[in-house]
Write a protein that holds these residues in place. Sequence first.
Motif, short mmCIF file in Angstrom:
data_model
loop_
_atom_site.label_atom_id
_atom_site.label_comp_id
_atom_site.label_asym_id
_atom_site.label_seq_id
_atom_site.Cartn_x
_atom_site.Cartn_y
_atom_site.Cartn_z
N SER A 1 -6.61 9.40 -6.29
CA SER A 1 -6.42 8.97 -4.97
C SER A 1 -6.80 7.18 -4.94
O SER A 1 -7.25 6.46 -6.18
CB SER A 1 -7.75 9.38 -4.81
N SER A 2 -6.74 6.62 -3.92
CA SER A 2 -7.14 5.19 -4.10
C SER A 2 -7.72 4.67 -3.34
O SER A 2 -8.43 5.20 -1.80
CB SER A 2 -5.88 4.84 -3.58
N GLN B 1 -0.04 4.17 -2.97
CA GLN B 1 -0.06 5.44 -2.31
C GLN B 1 1.08 6.53 -3.11
O GLN B 1 1.10 7.88 -3.84
CB GLN B 1 -0.22 5.41 -1.16
N ARG C 1 -9.91 3.40 -0.59
CA ARG C 1 -9.74 2.73 0.98
C ARG C 1 -10.29 1.41 1.41
O ARG C 1 -10.84 1.06 1.85
CB ARG C 1 -9.45 2.64 1.46
N GLU D 1 -0.29 9.94 -5.46
CA GLU D 1 -0.43 11.00 -5.00
C GLU D 1 -0.08 11.63 -5.18
O GLU D 1 -0.73 12.73 -6.24
CB GLU D 1 -0.42 10.77 -3.02
N SER E 1 -11.92 9.25 -3.90
CA SER E 1 -12.19 7.68 -3.37
C SER E 1 -13.11 7.21 -2.82
O SER E 1 -13.11 5.98 -3.24
CB SER E 1 -10.55 7.47 -3.84
N GLY F 1 1.15 -1.45 0.39
CA GLY F 1 -0.06 0.17 0.07
C GLY F 1 0.89 1.40 -0.17
O GLY F 1 0.50 1.97 -0.96
N TYR G 1 -3.12 1.31 -0.18
CA TYR G 1 -2.75 2.93 0.93
C TYR G 1 -1.87 2.91 1.39
O TYR G 1 -1.85 1.62 2.06
CB TYR G 1 -4.06 4.04 1.02
N THR G 2 -1.48 3.55 2.75
CA THR G 2 -0.33 3.62 3.33
C THR G 2 -0.84 3.15 4.94
O THR G 2 -1.83 3.83 4.91
CB THR G 2 0.22 4.48 3.99
#
Length: 197
Positions: free
Chosen positions: A67-68, A58, A70, A62, A116, A54, A90-91
């Motif tokens: 955007s990813s 990200q 979630r 970014e 997102s 993730g 994502y992180t």
Amino acid sequence: VYLDGYHGDCSEMFAVGGREALDENGRKLIQATYDCWVQSMELVKPDTDYNVIGKSIQEYIEPKGYSSVRAFCGHGIGDVFHTAPNIYHYTVNQSLGEIKEGHVFTIEPMICEGLSDPYMWPDDWTATTVDGKRAAQFEHTLLVTEDGVEALTGKLEDSPVQFWEEESAIRKGIWLGTSENARGRAEELNSSKVESK
């Protein structure tokens, strides 16, 4: 895909009308989605924390303004379709456990031009973005091997090479994995594609 008691899960983008039918923003979205996906799969190997997947995605998207999603994630897969571990796109700033040889899971980032957040349709399956902007997704079912990872849902000999594979900033051509076996098969497949053009 369900074969001999095991599930497989995959997703690929297609540009109806080919590359020429896409506007520049659509092409960039698909390319960024493909490249962040391949970059994240390149990191998969035994004894690596799942959280690198993730974080890699990200950090790639970014700066490009994307955007990813979630609300959905990749997942373990086998005789059960959705199982542990959850693969976040994502992180996550905590350990998510170590990747081990024999683990089977999906990486399937959904990358959006705008918000997102998903909007679920009444069929409880179809999702769109809440702002109506475009999203792109790629997915493979992956098997972790002693020396890397292999795509169980990889391309076949007669699969066309798409523009996002040819123009990838991460790894040009069809991606089948990082193990010695997968790299060798991809090299053969990509060589035959170049020769047939």
